[in-house]
Design an enzyme around this catalytic site. Structure first.
Site, PDB file in Angstrom:
ATOM      1  CD  GLU A  97      -2.989  -1.046   2.299  1.00  0.00           C
ATOM      2  OE1 GLU A  97      -2.934  -0.090   3.081  1.00  0.00           O
ATOM      3  OE2 GLU A  97      -3.899  -1.890   2.310  1.00  0.00           O
ATOM      4  CD  GLU A 104      -3.446  -5.878   4.160  1.00  0.00           C
ATOM      5  OE1 GLU A 104      -4.270  -5.052   4.610  1.00  0.00           O
ATOM      6  OE2 GLU A 104      -2.219  -5.701   4.158  1.00  0.00           O
TER       7      GLU A 104
HETATM    8  C1  FCB Z   1      -4.241  -2.084   5.651  1.00  0.00           C
HETATM    9  C2  FCB Z   1      -2.851  -2.438   6.131  1.00  0.00           C
HETATM   10  C3  FCB Z   1      -2.818  -3.503   7.193  1.00  0.00           C
HETATM   11  C4  FCB Z   1      -3.945  -3.345   8.182  1.00  0.00           C
HETATM   12  C5  FCB Z   1      -5.266  -3.200   7.467  1.00  0.00           C
HETATM   13  C6  FCB Z   1      -6.448  -3.093   8.375  1.00  0.00           C
HETATM   14  O1  FCB Z   1      -4.249  -0.791   5.144  1.00  0.00           O
HETATM   15  O2  FCB Z   1      -2.072  -2.868   5.045  1.00  0.00           O
HETATM   16  O3  FCB Z   1      -1.556  -3.479   7.793  1.00  0.00           O
HETATM   17  O4  FCB Z   1      -3.680  -2.304   9.032  1.00  0.00           O
HETATM   18  O5  FCB Z   1      -5.227  -2.088   6.617  1.00  0.00           O
END
Ligand code: FCB
Length: 448
Positions: free
Chosen positions: A166, A353
């Site tokens: 990110e 994620e």
């Molecule tokens: C993302 C991050 C991860 C976690 C989630 C909830 O932005 O990559 O580390 O904090 O959000």
């Protein structure tokens, strides 16, 4: 009820990040990172909490791998702490730091779990920030060296490498609105950081390939923009295309450069940089939690979405549910996003994620009945299936997170784990969502 089955070979995993779980912040020669500094600065994190102990994963690797094996995951996405490998960011590797990840990778392979390390999940060695951080080109160049060191040691066993996690957050939260480390609020620096993060990715891909890496890519958090057309176009540029386009097409979007002229002339982009950034990647990592709704609000200062968003505000429509982060739940955003990436960029994707924060802890029966998280996961996994049906080439799904952990500025207040962590005892308790997810993996699908 319909049974949704995923393509054969679809990978199911869980994800974590070094600073969020490892603890052992001063052990075995680990150097200081910007998150150690930021957490120690009053008012920056919830109750001043830090990742100094976190889930103590550094000492509980065996237990945590056994936990993953019991869930049946195919892959584990973790991150490598740059300050463990090069405590002040440059020079020879710290052998103990490298050994830790070497053992982790060996143990994962022995447990039948494919390792997928991220090289940078936000813990920049403080020494680089002292010299200017991501707005400075040197940081990107040294990142290429770091990738070469780690690649040489682990590439023979790693399934997929992710260079950065990110970069939107590193640039805009770190240097734009200051919500994340290092907490600076300098729009021009945020845009320079965008470019140097992109460059760091390209340099790291080159280093990893030279070290014999199999699959290499990056993890982005593109936001699915909804709302008014013009506001969507602007924010899609500043938040999404500013990463997609250089990485996948080898150019910066002209509208973004135009829109941010009042901050910078983009002269930090040097000859040859775009070729370096535009390395072939194998599968794009996509993190998704919630869409962003946008509309014009003349006179508004720049919105939280990034520099160049003057006159635009974010909003949330009525009638949606929210997680404990206050993020609206809308799984259709994930389908739309995956289909859009396929259509505009033609690249295979993996969900690196996806998950939700809810505070549910153990009940009287000692079990954690996190029905809301089960519903969230069910809807979003089904949304991935919808995207595949609509033609998107999606290769896997990685749940955030394996266990409750240090949620950055929110400290331990927000729990994203499918496994509950009691921070006083470090006891891990799989929640109902872990059981649900384990069944999804076993069935390679779910019912809707
Ligand atoms: C993302 C991050 C991860 C976690 C989630 C909830 O932005 O990559 O580390 O904090 O959000």
């Amino acid at each position: 009820m319909t049974q949704l089955t995923f393509p054969q070979g679809f990978l199911w995993g869980t994800a974590t990040a070094s600073y969020q779980i490892e603890g052992a912040a001063t052990e075995d020669g680990r150097g200081q990172s910007i998150w150690d500094t930021f957490s120690a600065t009053p008012g920056k994190t919830w109750r001043g909490q830090s990742g100094a102990v976190a889930c103590d994963h550094y000492h509980r690797v065996d237990e945590d791998i056994a936990l993953m094996a019991s869930l049946g995951v195919d892959t584990y996405r973790f991150s490598i702490a740059w300050p463990r490998i090069q405590p002040d960011g440059t020079g020879p590797a710290n052998p103990k730091g490298l050994d830790f990840y070497d053992r982790l990778v060996d143990k994962l392979v022995a447990a039948g779990i494919k390792p997928m390390p991220t090289l940078y999940h936000w813990d920049l060695p403080q020494a680089f920030e002292d010299r200017g951080g991501w707005p400075v080109r040197e940081t990107a160049e040294r990142f290429g060296d770091y990738a070469a060191i780690v690649g040489a040691r682990l590439s023979d066993r790693v399934h997929t490498w992710w260079t950065l996690n990110e970069p939107w957050c590193s640039a805009y939260l770190g240097y734009g609105n200051g919500h994340h480390a290092p907490g600076r609020t300098e729009p021009a620096a945020a845009l320079a950081a965008v470019h140097h993060l992109n460059l760091a990715h390209g340099l790291a891909v080159q280093s990893l390939r030279a070290a014999g890496a199999e699959q290499v890519s990056i993890v982005l958090n593109p936001t699915q923009c909804r709302g008014e057309e013009e506001a969507v176009r602007v924010v899609d540029g500043i938040a999404n295309r500013v990463f997609f386009d250089p990485i996948l097409l080898g150019r910066y979007p002209a509208d973004v450069i135009e829109r941010t002229r009042h901050h910078t002339d983009w002269s930090f982009v040097q000859e040859g940089d775009l070729e370096t950034i535009n390395q072939p990647i194998d599968v794009l990592g996509v993190n998704y939690y919630s869409p962003t709704w946008l509309r014009a609000k003349p006179g508004e200062p720049e919105s939280d979405v990034g520099p160049g968003t003057i006159g635009i505000e974010t909003y949330t429509p009525e009638g949606l549910e929210f997680t404990d982060m206050g993020w609206a739940v809308d799984a259709t955003g994930l389908t739309d996003l995956l289909v859009r990436i396929q259509k505009d960029y033609g690249v295979p994707t993996m969900i690196t994620e996806n998950g939700a924060a809810y505070p549910t802890g153990p009940g009287e029966d000692g079990e954690v009945h996190d029905d809301e998280r089960v519903a969230y996961l069910r809807a979003h996994i089904a949304a991935v299936h919808d995207a595949i049906e609509a033609g998107a080439d999606v290769r896997g799904y990685t749940a955030w997170s394996l266990m409750d952990n240090f949620e950055w500025a929110f400290g331990y207040d927000k729990r994203f784990g499918i496994v509950h962590v009691d921070y006083a005892t470090q006891q891990r308790t799989p929640k109902d969502s872990a059981k649900f997810y384990s069944k999804v993996i076993a069935d390679n699908g779910l019912t809707r």
